[in-house]
Write a protein that holds these residues in place. Sequence first.
Motif, PDB file in Angstrom:
ATOM      1  N   HIS A 104       0.792  -1.233   0.000  1.00 19.39           N
ATOM      2  CA  HIS A 104       0.000   0.000   0.000  1.00 19.39           C
ATOM      3  C   HIS A 104       0.826   1.285   0.000  1.00 19.39           C
ATOM      4  N   HIS A 105       2.091   1.191   0.365  1.00 13.55           N
ATOM      5  CA  HIS A 105       2.961   2.365   0.429  1.00 13.55           C
ATOM      6  C   HIS A 105       4.363   1.985  -0.054  1.00 13.55           C
ATOM      7  N   PRO A 106       4.493   1.605  -1.339  1.00 11.90           N
ATOM      8  CA  PRO A 106       5.801   1.142  -1.827  1.00 11.90           C
ATOM      9  C   PRO A 106       6.913   2.178  -1.664  1.00 11.90           C
ATOM     10  N   ASP A 107       6.562   3.453  -1.687  1.00 11.52           N
ATOM     11  CA  ASP A 107       7.564   4.502  -1.475  1.00 11.52           C
ATOM     12  C   ASP A 107       8.172   4.385  -0.083  1.00 11.52           C
ATOM     13  N   LEU A 108       7.340   4.122   0.918  1.00 16.13           N
ATOM     14  CA  LEU A 108       7.834   3.968   2.293  1.00 16.13           C
ATOM     15  C   LEU A 108       8.566   2.643   2.461  1.00 16.13           C
ATOM     16  N   ALA A 109       8.065   1.587   1.830  1.00 17.26           N
ATOM     17  CA  ALA A 109       8.727   0.279   1.913  1.00 17.26           C
ATOM     18  C   ALA A 109      10.146   0.382   1.377  1.00 17.26           C
ATOM     19  N   GLY A 110      10.351   1.218   0.385  1.00 12.86           N
ATOM     20  CA  GLY A 110      11.676   1.418  -0.181  1.00 12.86           C
ATOM     21  C   GLY A 110      12.644   2.117   0.753  1.00 12.86           C
ATOM     22  N   LYS A 111      12.138   2.749   1.785  1.00  5.74           N
ATOM     23  CA  LYS A 111      12.982   3.440   2.778  1.00  5.74           C
ATOM     24  C   LYS A 111      13.484   2.492   3.861  1.00  5.74           C
TER      25      LYS A 111
END
Length: 142
Positions: A104-111
Amino acid sequence: MATSDKTATAPHLLVVIDHQEARVYRTEVVGAVPERIAPYDPHGYGKHLHSAHEWTDGKRQPERKSFYEAIAKTLRGAEQVLLFGGGTGRSSAMEMLHADLKAHHPDLAGKIIGSVVVDAHHTTEGQLLAKAKEFYAEFNKK
């Protein structure tokens, strides 16, 4: 100087999570007070979130969804995120959070730079933060 400016605007965060709550720390701030996020419990049962009835018609129960959404909101703006939690597989709130962020939040998962299994109930806050700072120092040596 650019690094300290970047650190001030894009923190390194530590998420210590279990099925009862999540504590989010800024690891670069000495004496950081965690933001505590507890799952919404409309009936006051204080139950663990990983009950046998957690999935209904292929959808997560609202308290689990709101729990992960609150954590995601707290992580916005982070440069790097480190996860600490106990258990493995479906019994691991840390792994379930990571999977939810990927979905749901791939941008955050990438962090997320790492996930570390710890016994948070028998480790002091100071020990958790020291371990996180050590991990960040080693990771960012590159």
